[in-house]
Design an enzyme around this catalytic site. Structure first.
Site, short mmCIF file in Angstrom:
data_model
loop_
_atom_site.label_atom_id
_atom_site.label_comp_id
_atom_site.label_asym_id
_atom_site.label_seq_id
_atom_site.Cartn_x
_atom_site.Cartn_y
_atom_site.Cartn_z
N VAL A 96 -20.50 29.50 -1.88
CA VAL A 96 -21.63 30.26 -2.66
C VAL A 96 -22.07 31.60 -2.01
CG1 VAL A 96 -23.97 29.93 -3.69
CG2 VAL A 96 -22.33 28.15 -3.52
N VAL A 155 -29.30 23.37 -9.73
CA VAL A 155 -29.04 22.21 -10.62
C VAL A 155 -28.05 22.82 -11.78
CG1 VAL A 155 -30.02 20.78 -12.57
CG2 VAL A 155 -31.48 21.47 -10.58
N ALA A 204 -22.59 31.36 4.42
CA ALA A 204 -21.39 31.98 4.25
C ALA A 204 -20.29 31.12 4.03
CB ALA A 204 -21.10 33.11 5.42
N LYS A 246 -30.31 16.62 -7.69
CA LYS A 246 -30.50 17.44 -8.92
C LYS A 246 -31.62 16.96 -9.81
CE LYS A 246 -25.99 19.33 -8.23
NZ LYS A 246 -24.42 18.94 -8.70
N LYS A 264 -30.39 22.64 -2.27
CA LYS A 264 -31.07 21.98 -3.10
C LYS A 264 -32.40 21.41 -2.19
CE LYS A 264 -27.32 19.90 -4.25
NZ LYS A 264 -26.24 20.95 -4.60
#
Lengths: 315, 315
Positions: free
Chosen positions: A11, A132, A8, A204, A105
């Site tokens: 995003v 990414v 939370a 990434k 990620k």
């Protein structure tokens, strides 16, 4: 689709907040210490509760993983190495034959092969566009081109580092000065190392390498140099030559590297401020560029919804 | 998938030539006067035959439409108004419950609503990435974002016009001079009007408008001005102000327009030479840019294969 949103932060909150607009229901929302669970979670109330009390709901956070959902949206903070607890959340969903959409990620940078192995045993699929380039459609562009058709990927993948270098070049200021400015603006964290040391961009790139090469890469395979030692004078010298310095990540052959690079100051890679860009070299279509906002709650949420929209219905 | 390729110009030839590399079979290849048809058409032989005799095969061209295929690739020249014979080819495939992938702009610029109506009655789907921006993933980016999330689209959508204006600005030459150069290079046709009058860019914008607005637009709805009257002096004046002039197409609200516009000379829209760019404005993700090669046989073929790859299997 019914979404269980784990995480939370910016995003996770944005995904929960916008889900209705995209036609989805939130059936669970968890932070690190609690969860709100139900047929249709009152997202607004849960987020208000979190603002007031620090907790989104009355349940233990594990209740989110046990809820009746179609898609687990994994938006907990990126962790390295074992990529826990994120990796465990991915496995939990796949073992229940449910889909996973990652904004985290860690699992696909550090445990890619394990994620794909678990996915093969599951009716669920794993997607991770949001990992990414934020809002930028990088992975879907690679998927549509065919990963075997893409021979290299490079770009600006960290907005904090790019902002700092853009400002250093524009104002002739040194790194420490601009870092402080970035922190004041909220563009850099109080502890900015993940961004300025190149780790975020490297993760990434590792994910890109895993997609292009069908696995086998972790952060340890990346050759990473950050921007902390870029002197203002280097940018001035570059400018006299029509160039500038930006933190560029690159995946070509089996090399994954991130570091400050001289690039043409008005060239395509020289995106300004916090924007990101990814350049793909392809066999038959030449060079493709995709650029836009590489971070932000709502921005990254759009990538999550793009993935949700491409998931097949479950039985 | 089994492909019936109708049209043996640059795009049709490239699709037939590359199909095997993408894992597809060519079961028919037709030009305007003949067709090669069979379980696995010998594409190399058919194209060699065309080079020698002007015909790809021994059958009538209609035989391609009657072949046993999964996807009709419609790559005949773009026509306006009724968009025939392309529109008829689309209907033929859909009536047989087969898929259609268009490189021909006519049916989705001029007969969009009719195409969608025929699609609704069919088990087959219609895709048309190749009609806007060649190799650039424009329509898939809009689809993934959700067309309702995209509030405007603008860009450089014709490489011939962009090349001419780029060269006029770079060399201080006038339009007629650079047009002749472009024709010598094969960048402009002997009759360049489709490109330099803005019609080609306008068709692409009309297609974008149809996608964003769910139909209702034809070329007549576009407000179109080409580059034939842009004087060299205008570009010099613009340069003194850090700007340049490019042929920009724009879809915003219900307005579709194409015309020469002043833009920042080092800005994102100022792509050089024959490259194209599309900029999308979105509700939650800000501005997204996608750029690359907007035309060319192999380049456009990659967009066709991207569409083929996203089609569901037929019964």
């Amino acid at each position: 689709m019914r979404l269980a949103v784990v995480g939370a932060g910016a995003v996770g909150r944005a995904v929960a907040d916008l889900a209705g607009e995209y036609g989805h229901d939130v059936v669970a929302l968890a932070d690190s210490s609690s969860a709100a669970v139900g047929e249709g979670v009152d997202v607004e109330a849960a987020l208000a509760t979190k603002d007031d009390t620090g907790r989104v709901g009355e349940h233990d956070p594990e209740a989110a993983l046990e809820a009746d959902y179609d898609v687990l949206v994994e938006a907990t903070p990126t962790t390295l190495g074992s990529a826990e607890p994120g990796f465990g959340h991915v496995v939990s969903a796949l073992e229940r034959d449910r889909h996973v959409v990652l904004a985290n990620k860690g699992p696909v940078a550090e445990r890619y092969d394990d994620v794909r192995a678990a996915e093969r045993e599951s009716a669920g699929s794993v997607r991770f566009e949001a990992t990414v380039g934020g809002a930028i459609p990088v992975l879907s562009t690679i998927a549509d081109a065919g990963p075997g058709q893409v021979t290299a990927a490079r770009g600006v993948l960290n907005g904090t580092a790019n902002f700092i270098l853009t400002r250093m070049a524009a104002e002739g200021l040194d790194y420490e000065h601009v870092l402080a400015e970035a922190q004041d603006l909220g563009v850099a964290e109080a502890d900015p190392s993940f961004d300025v040391e190149g780790t975020d961009a490297a993760l990434k790139c590792v994910i890109l390498a895993n997609v292009l090469g069908d696995g086998g890469y972790t952060l340890d395979d990346a050759d990473v140099t950050g921007i902390t030692d870029v002197p203002g004078e280097a940018l001035e010298l570059a400018a006299e030559d029509g160039r500038t310095i930006r933190l560029i990540g690159e995946v070509v052959g089996d090399r994954v590297r991130v570091g400050p690079r001289l690039i043409p100051e008005h060239g395509t890679l020289a995106v300004s401020g916090t924007r990101n860009i990814v350049q793909l070299e392809t066999n038959h279509a030449g060079r493709l560029n995709v650029s836009g906002r590489g971070a932000g709650g709502p921005e990254t949420a759009t990538a999550v919804f793009s993935d949700v929209g491409r998931l097949p219905p479950l039985e």
